[in-house]
Design a protein around this motif. Structure first.
Motif, PDB file in Angstrom:
ATOM      1  N   ASP A 113       0.817  -1.214   0.000  1.00 16.82           N
ATOM      2  CA  ASP A 113       0.000   0.000   0.000  1.00 16.82           C
ATOM      3  C   ASP A 113       0.855   1.270   0.000  1.00 16.82           C
ATOM      4  O   ASP A 113       0.407   2.323  -0.464  1.00 16.82           O
ATOM      5  CB  ASP A 113      -0.940   0.017   1.214  1.00 16.82           C
ATOM      6  CG  ASP A 113      -2.063  -1.003   1.088  1.00 16.82           C
ATOM      7  OD1 ASP A 113      -2.296  -1.473  -0.044  1.00 16.82           O
ATOM      8  OD2 ASP A 113      -2.675  -1.336   2.118  1.00 16.82           O
ATOM      9  N   GLN A 114       2.079   1.168   0.517  1.00 16.38           N
ATOM     10  CA  GLN A 114       2.971   2.326   0.574  1.00 16.38           C
ATOM     11  C   GLN A 114       3.775   2.528  -0.712  1.00 16.38           C
ATOM     12  O   GLN A 114       4.363   3.585  -0.929  1.00 16.38           O
ATOM     13  CB  GLN A 114       3.956   2.173   1.742  1.00 16.38           C
ATOM     14  CG  GLN A 114       3.321   2.131   3.112  1.00 16.38           C
ATOM     15  CD  GLN A 114       4.354   1.864   4.196  1.00 16.38           C
ATOM     16  OE1 GLN A 114       5.363   2.557   4.307  1.00 16.38           O
ATOM     17  NE2 GLN A 114       4.119   0.835   4.997  1.00 16.38           N
ATOM     18  N   ILE A 115       3.835   1.503  -1.552  1.00 11.15           N
ATOM     19  CA  ILE A 115       4.635   1.553  -2.779  1.00 11.15           C
ATOM     20  C   ILE A 115       3.808   2.148  -3.915  1.00 11.15           C
ATOM     21  O   ILE A 115       2.756   1.600  -4.261  1.00 11.15           O
ATOM     22  CB  ILE A 115       5.122   0.140  -3.178  1.00 11.15           C
ATOM     23  CG1 ILE A 115       5.968  -0.475  -2.052  1.00 11.15           C
ATOM     24  CG2 ILE A 115       5.929   0.197  -4.476  1.00 11.15           C
ATOM     25  CD1 ILE A 115       6.303  -1.938  -2.259  1.00 11.15           C
ATOM     26  N   PRO A 116       4.241   3.251  -4.505  1.00  8.23           N
ATOM     27  CA  PRO A 116       3.475   3.850  -5.598  1.00  8.23           C
ATOM     28  C   PRO A 116       3.145   2.883  -6.731  1.00  8.23           C
ATOM     29  O   PRO A 116       2.057   2.949  -7.297  1.00  8.23           O
ATOM     30  CB  PRO A 116       4.383   4.993  -6.072  1.00  8.23           C
ATOM     31  CG  PRO A 116       5.095   5.414  -4.824  1.00  8.23           C
ATOM     32  CD  PRO A 116       5.359   4.127  -4.098  1.00  8.23           C
ATOM     33  N   LEU A 117       4.065   1.975  -7.067  1.00  3.43           N
ATOM     34  CA  LEU A 117       3.801   1.011  -8.130  1.00  3.43           C
ATOM     35  C   LEU A 117       2.977  -0.186  -7.658  1.00  3.43           C
ATOM     36  O   LEU A 117       2.667  -1.080  -8.455  1.00  3.43           O
ATOM     37  CB  LEU A 117       5.115   0.527  -8.754  1.00  3.43           C
ATOM     38  CG  LEU A 117       5.876   1.577  -9.573  1.00  3.43           C
ATOM     39  CD1 LEU A 117       7.145   0.972 -10.184  1.00  3.43           C
ATOM     40  CD2 LEU A 117       4.999   2.161 -10.686  1.00  3.43           C
ATOM     41  N   LYS A 118       2.656  -0.213  -6.363  1.00  2.00           N
ATOM     42  CA  LYS A 118       1.719  -1.175  -5.782  1.00  2.00           C
ATOM     43  C   LYS A 118       2.109  -2.646  -5.942  1.00  2.00           C
ATOM     44  O   LYS A 118       1.257  -3.519  -6.097  1.00  2.00           O
ATOM     45  CB  LYS A 118       0.309  -0.956  -6.369  1.00  2.00           C
ATOM     46  CG  LYS A 118      -0.270   0.412  -6.084  1.00  2.00           C
ATOM     47  CD  LYS A 118      -0.337   0.696  -4.591  1.00  2.00           C
ATOM     48  CE  LYS A 118      -0.895   2.081  -4.294  1.00  2.00           C
ATOM     49  NZ  LYS A 118      -0.829   2.410  -2.848  1.00  2.00           N
ATOM     50  N   ARG A 119       3.395  -2.916  -5.911  1.00  2.19           N
ATOM     51  CA  ARG A 119       3.846  -4.313  -5.943  1.00  2.19           C
ATOM     52  C   ARG A 119       5.290  -4.396  -5.484  1.00  2.19           C
ATOM     53  O   ARG A 119       6.014  -3.394  -5.472  1.00  2.19           O
ATOM     54  CB  ARG A 119       3.721  -4.898  -7.345  1.00  2.19           C
ATOM     55  CG  ARG A 119       4.643  -4.262  -8.384  1.00  2.19           C
ATOM     56  CD  ARG A 119       4.510  -4.951  -9.738  1.00  2.19           C
ATOM     57  NE  ARG A 119       5.347  -4.336 -10.756  1.00  2.19           N
ATOM     58  CZ  ARG A 119       6.642  -4.634 -10.956  1.00  2.19           C
ATOM     59  NH1 ARG A 119       7.228  -5.545 -10.189  1.00  2.19           N
ATOM     60  NH2 ARG A 119       7.322  -4.042 -11.918  1.00  2.19           N
ATOM     61  N   PHE A 120       5.701  -5.603  -5.107  1.00  6.57           N
ATOM     62  CA  PHE A 120       7.098  -5.860  -4.799  1.00  6.57           C
ATOM     63  C   PHE A 120       7.859  -6.033  -6.119  1.00  6.57           C
ATOM     64  O   PHE A 120       7.277  -6.393  -7.136  1.00  6.57           O
ATOM     65  CB  PHE A 120       7.258  -7.140  -3.971  1.00  6.57           C
ATOM     66  CG  PHE A 120       6.839  -7.002  -2.526  1.00  6.57           C
ATOM     67  CD1 PHE A 120       6.116  -5.901  -2.084  1.00  6.57           C
ATOM     68  CD2 PHE A 120       7.176  -7.974  -1.603  1.00  6.57           C
ATOM     69  CE1 PHE A 120       5.729  -5.777  -0.750  1.00  6.57           C
ATOM     70  CE2 PHE A 120       6.807  -7.869  -0.278  1.00  6.57           C
ATOM     71  CZ  PHE A 120       6.077  -6.773   0.156  1.00  6.57           C
TER      72      PHE A 120
END
Length: 243
Positions: free
Chosen positions: A204-211
């Protein structure tokens, strides 16, 4: 240097990011030697074979100075050169600072930072003679910004940044480049041990929404190896997490 003649040594390459890096450099035409702390299992060997990847495996503890010297020495003895070193070997022993045991702090520092120092020292001795070489250290955004429960890991990865920049300054005298990659959250066995709730919190914190996938970290490593005019830099690959 011609890629088809380069010899690359990747530490901690039995799985995860290290394995992805080894495969990527092999696909780039390099002769790749992988280091692991243990003898590879049949399953691990099969993962290499399935990818059509031939390799040499040298077992040894990079945190042990004698082991590190032996690993580099065996590569040079067999191939007559070592053009690329990727310091990927690393461990975690996460716990809040107030509860972290000194032994666990030292264990992470020894593998992640001292191990990279040992390998860099011995590889650079040969690279200086050949007046060429590329070294890439695997740091982390935890080393740049800190992270809860990772005082030991963050300290080791921050130390790698300083090691990288000093090695770059010293190495430049003999045309040896040294850079670092600082991954964010990567889909590996290590992050796979996190609870689904914790993984979602990070996503949720990652702008690209994935690892990231390990191959995407390997791409950054390969870029730094091949670009002849980049040295002393830390490339963050985190999907925008630290914007």
């Amino acid at each position: 240097m011609s890629d088809t003649k380069q010899v690359a040594l990747v530490t901690g390459a039995a799985k995860g990011i290290g394995l992805a890096i080894a495969k990527r450099l092999s696909s780039d035409g390099m002769t790749v030697v992988i280091n692991s702390h243990h003898t590879l299992t049949d399953e691990e060997k099969q993962s290499f074979s399935d990818a059509g990847f031939s390799f040499d495996n040298l077992v040894g503890d990079v945190a042990n100075e004698a082991d590190a010297e032996k690993i580099v020495g065996e590569v040079v003895e067999k191939y007559g050169q070592i053009d690329v070193l990727v310091n990927n070997a690393g461990i975690t022993k996460d716990k809040l600072l107030s509860r972290l045991k000194l032994a666990d702090f030292k264990a992470v520092i020894d593998t992640n930072l001292v191990g990279a120092f040992n390998m860099t020292k011995f590889a650079m001795k040969f690279m200086q003679k050949s007046r060429s070489g590329a070294i890439v250290n695997l740091s982390s955004i935890s080393g740049l910004h800190g992270n809860l429960g990772q005082a030991n890991y963050s300290a080791s990865k921050a130390g790698l940044v300083g090691l990288t920049k000093t090695a770059a300054r010293e190495g430049a005298l003999r045309n040896i480049r040294c850079n670092a990659v600082a991954p964010g959250m990567v889909a590996t066995d290590m992050t796979g041990k996190m609870s689904e709730r914790r993984q979602k919190e990070f996503t949720d914190q990652i702008p690209l929404k994935r690892f990231a996938e390990p191959d995407e970290i390997a791409d950054a490593v390969a870029f730094l190896i091949h670009n002849q005019y980049i040295t002393g830099q830390v490339v963050t690959v985190d999907g925008g997490l630290t914007i």
